[in-house]
Design a protein around this motif. Structure first.
Motif, PDB file in Angstrom:
ATOM      1  N   ALA A 120     -21.180 -51.065 -20.402  1.00  0.00           N
ATOM      2  CA  ALA A 120     -22.528 -51.938 -21.271  1.00  0.00           C
ATOM      3  C   ALA A 120     -23.291 -52.209 -20.524  1.00  0.00           C
ATOM      4  O   ALA A 120     -24.580 -51.703 -20.947  1.00  0.00           O
ATOM      5  N   MET A 121     -23.972 -52.020 -18.826  1.00  0.00           N
ATOM      6  CA  MET A 121     -24.791 -52.054 -18.321  1.00  0.00           C
ATOM      7  C   MET A 121     -25.295 -50.928 -17.783  1.00  0.00           C
ATOM      8  O   MET A 121     -26.351 -50.440 -17.512  1.00  0.00           O
ATOM      9  N   GLU A 122     -24.554 -49.586 -17.860  1.00  0.00           N
ATOM     10  CA  GLU A 122     -24.752 -48.373 -17.685  1.00  0.00           C
ATOM     11  C   GLU A 122     -25.481 -48.148 -18.789  1.00  0.00           C
ATOM     12  O   GLU A 122     -25.941 -46.588 -18.808  1.00  0.00           O
ATOM     13  N   ILE A 123     -26.189 -48.431 -19.990  1.00  0.00           N
ATOM     14  CA  ILE A 123     -26.244 -47.778 -21.194  1.00  0.00           C
ATOM     15  C   ILE A 123     -28.113 -47.747 -21.065  1.00  0.00           C
ATOM     16  O   ILE A 123     -28.720 -46.695 -21.287  1.00  0.00           O
ATOM     17  N   PRO A 124     -28.375 -48.927 -20.505  1.00  0.00           N
ATOM     18  CA  PRO A 124     -30.182 -49.277 -20.587  1.00  0.00           C
ATOM     19  C   PRO A 124     -30.403 -47.878 -19.588  1.00  0.00           C
ATOM     20  O   PRO A 124     -32.133 -47.307 -20.544  1.00  0.00           O
ATOM     21  N   ILE A 125     -29.793 -47.070 -18.450  1.00  0.00           N
ATOM     22  CA  ILE A 125     -30.543 -46.194 -18.000  1.00  0.00           C
ATOM     23  C   ILE A 125     -30.816 -44.908 -18.739  1.00  0.00           C
ATOM     24  O   ILE A 125     -30.973 -44.003 -18.531  1.00  0.00           O
ATOM     25  N   ALA A 126     -29.302 -45.241 -19.536  1.00  0.00           N
ATOM     26  CA  ALA A 126     -29.766 -43.750 -19.794  1.00  0.00           C
ATOM     27  C   ALA A 126     -29.766 -43.235 -21.171  1.00  0.00           C
ATOM     28  O   ALA A 126     -30.803 -42.284 -21.265  1.00  0.00           O
ATOM     29  N   LEU A 181     -32.879 -44.113 -30.980  1.00  0.00           N
ATOM     30  CA  LEU A 181     -32.095 -43.769 -30.000  1.00  0.00           C
ATOM     31  C   LEU A 181     -30.692 -44.973 -30.548  1.00  0.00           C
ATOM     32  O   LEU A 181     -31.477 -45.981 -30.839  1.00  0.00           O
ATOM     33  N   VAL A 182     -29.710 -45.077 -30.223  1.00  0.00           N
ATOM     34  CA  VAL A 182     -29.086 -46.221 -30.688  1.00  0.00           C
ATOM     35  C   VAL A 182     -28.056 -46.164 -29.109  1.00  0.00           C
ATOM     36  O   VAL A 182     -27.460 -45.354 -28.716  1.00  0.00           O
ATOM     37  N   ALA A 183     -27.424 -47.619 -29.071  1.00  0.00           N
ATOM     38  CA  ALA A 183     -26.144 -48.263 -27.759  1.00  0.00           C
ATOM     39  C   ALA A 183     -24.972 -48.331 -28.568  1.00  0.00           C
ATOM     40  O   ALA A 183     -25.735 -49.272 -29.615  1.00  0.00           O
ATOM     41  N   LEU A 184     -24.183 -47.852 -27.785  1.00  0.00           N
ATOM     42  CA  LEU A 184     -23.093 -48.429 -28.366  1.00  0.00           C
ATOM     43  C   LEU A 184     -22.205 -49.519 -27.680  1.00  0.00           C
ATOM     44  O   LEU A 184     -21.709 -48.626 -26.536  1.00  0.00           O
ATOM     45  N   GLY A 185     -21.140 -50.307 -28.241  1.00  0.00           N
ATOM     46  CA  GLY A 185     -20.731 -50.863 -26.726  1.00  0.00           C
ATOM     47  C   GLY A 185     -19.987 -51.785 -27.178  1.00  0.00           C
ATOM     48  O   GLY A 185     -20.015 -52.455 -28.712  1.00  0.00           O
ATOM     49  N   ALA A 186     -18.895 -52.438 -26.173  1.00  0.00           N
ATOM     50  CA  ALA A 186     -18.273 -54.288 -26.851  1.00  0.00           C
ATOM     51  C   ALA A 186     -18.394 -54.685 -25.571  1.00  0.00           C
ATOM     52  O   ALA A 186     -17.750 -54.041 -24.856  1.00  0.00           O
ATOM     53  N   VAL A 187     -18.866 -55.975 -25.868  1.00  0.00           N
ATOM     54  CA  VAL A 187     -18.248 -56.557 -24.326  1.00  0.00           C
ATOM     55  C   VAL A 187     -17.518 -58.049 -25.353  1.00  0.00           C
ATOM     56  O   VAL A 187     -17.877 -58.439 -25.962  1.00  0.00           O
ATOM     57  N   VAL A 188     -16.359 -57.871 -24.720  1.00  0.00           N
ATOM     58  CA  VAL A 188     -15.473 -59.496 -25.361  1.00  0.00           C
ATOM     59  C   VAL A 188     -14.981 -60.055 -24.049  1.00  0.00           C
ATOM     60  O   VAL A 188     -14.799 -60.328 -22.704  1.00  0.00           O
ATOM     61  N   LYS A 189     -15.501 -61.123 -24.529  1.00  0.00           N
ATOM     62  CA  LYS A 189     -15.311 -62.792 -23.626  1.00  0.00           C
ATOM     63  C   LYS A 189     -14.247 -62.807 -22.941  1.00  0.00           C
ATOM     64  O   LYS A 189     -12.590 -62.966 -23.415  1.00  0.00           O
ATOM     65  N   GLY A 190     -14.325 -62.601 -21.638  1.00  0.00           N
ATOM     66  CA  GLY A 190     -12.743 -63.086 -20.629  1.00  0.00           C
ATOM     67  C   GLY A 190     -12.949 -64.588 -20.407  1.00  0.00           C
ATOM     68  O   GLY A 190     -13.358 -65.003 -21.092  1.00  0.00           O
ATOM     69  N   ASP A 191     -12.396 -64.699 -19.047  1.00  0.00           N
ATOM     70  CA  ASP A 191     -12.527 -66.346 -18.354  1.00  0.00           C
ATOM     71  C   ASP A 191     -13.466 -66.376 -17.984  1.00  0.00           C
ATOM     72  O   ASP A 191     -13.610 -67.572 -17.162  1.00  0.00           O
ATOM     73  N   PHE A 247     -19.085 -62.582 -18.753  1.00  0.00           N
ATOM     74  CA  PHE A 247     -19.618 -62.418 -20.495  1.00  0.00           C
ATOM     75  C   PHE A 247     -20.773 -62.089 -20.346  1.00  0.00           C
ATOM     76  O   PHE A 247     -21.496 -61.702 -20.870  1.00  0.00           O
ATOM     77  N   GLU A 248     -21.053 -63.438 -20.122  1.00  0.00           N
ATOM     78  CA  GLU A 248     -22.845 -63.672 -20.402  1.00  0.00           C
ATOM     79  C   GLU A 248     -23.500 -63.296 -19.695  1.00  0.00           C
ATOM     80  O   GLU A 248     -24.873 -62.649 -19.690  1.00  0.00           O
ATOM     81  N   ILE A 249     -23.031 -62.493 -18.064  1.00  0.00           N
ATOM     82  CA  ILE A 249     -24.049 -61.680 -17.296  1.00  0.00           C
ATOM     83  C   ILE A 249     -24.421 -60.014 -17.931  1.00  0.00           C
ATOM     84  O   ILE A 249     -25.625 -59.364 -18.267  1.00  0.00           O
ATOM     85  N   VAL A 250     -23.686 -60.278 -18.877  1.00  0.00           N
ATOM     86  CA  VAL A 250     -22.459 -58.499 -19.482  1.00  0.00           C
ATOM     87  C   VAL A 250     -24.456 -58.161 -20.558  1.00  0.00           C
ATOM     88  O   VAL A 250     -24.796 -57.504 -20.924  1.00  0.00           O
ATOM     89  N   CYS A 251     -23.607 -59.251 -21.543  1.00  0.00           N
ATOM     90  CA  CYS A 251     -24.164 -59.503 -22.885  1.00  0.00           C
ATOM     91  C   CYS A 251     -25.566 -59.633 -22.540  1.00  0.00           C
ATOM     92  O   CYS A 251     -26.338 -58.990 -22.941  1.00  0.00           O
ATOM     93  N   ALA A 252     -26.276 -60.388 -22.150  1.00  0.00           N
ATOM     94  CA  ALA A 252     -27.792 -60.360 -21.457  1.00  0.00           C
ATOM     95  C   ALA A 252     -28.617 -59.453 -20.989  1.00  0.00           C
ATOM     96  O   ALA A 252     -29.124 -59.113 -21.566  1.00  0.00           O
ATOM     97  N   GLU A 253     -27.998 -58.687 -20.067  1.00  0.00           N
ATOM     98  CA  GLU A 253     -28.737 -58.090 -19.314  1.00  0.00           C
ATOM     99  C   GLU A 253     -28.227 -56.995 -20.348  1.00  0.00           C
ATOM    100  O   GLU A 253     -29.590 -55.849 -19.713  1.00  0.00           O
TER     101      GLU A 253
END
Length: 168
Positions: free
Chosen positions: A60-66, A79-89, A93-99
């Motif tokens: 997910a973090m590489e999606i914006p530059i592409a 354009l469409v961004a497709l990804g899945a971020v599933v919460k871990g421990d 998770f919060e950083i990846v989702c927000a950024e």
């Protein structure tokens, strides 16, 4: 919803719409499903296979530059961004989702191209799996509708398709 004077109705006719799709490979079972549903719906709406560019990136973090590179090309109506971020421990998770969301939104605004953010952010893998089909279809429909809307606005608003000039 009825059309009132001055309204622009939703247009889901994909004929002539060019769509770039960036898919994260992380959580690939989920993102492959999103891509399959999105692609199928794009084709069903009339987008031609040759008018769809599908690329993959690690996560997910590489999606914006592409997305930004695709936006720079000027070749796409949406354009469409497709990804899945599933919460871990961890807090990761919060950083990846927000950024990733911030980066995806910034591409749309900086390049004046609709970018559909369909990066699923869920607490469990099961929640993401439950959403695959509906969200893949939603992504395609939003891309076509927004691509058409921007073209309609370009054709009907004075200066809507003009480049913003820097004051130097």
């Amino acid at each position: 919803m009825s059309n009132s004077p001055g309204s622009v109705p939703a247009n889901l006719n994909g004929d002539g719409i060019r769509v770039g799709v960036v898919q994260a490979r992380f959580n690939e079972e989920i993102t492959n499903g999103l891509w399959a549903a999105c692609c199928s719906e794009l084709l069903r709406l009339g987008v031609l296979n040759e008018d769809i560019l599908h690329i993959t990136v690690p996560g997910a973090m590489e999606i914006p530059i592409a997305l930004q590179r695709l936006a720079f090309s000027g070749e796409f109506d949406a354009l469409v961004a497709l990804g899945a971020v599933v919460k871990g421990d961890t807090y990761h998770f919060e950083i990846v989702c927000a950024e990733s969301a911030r980066g995806i939104s910034s591409v749309a605004l900086a390049h004046d191209v609709p970018v559909v953010n369909m990066v699923l952010t869920t607490y469990t893998e099961d929640q993401a799996i439950e959403r695959i089909e509906d969200k893949g279809v939603d992504a395609a429909r939003a891309a076509v509708e927004m691509g058409n809307l921007m073209m309609t606005l370009d054709d009907n608003l004075p200066g809507a398709d003009d480049e913003v000039e820097d004051d130097e």
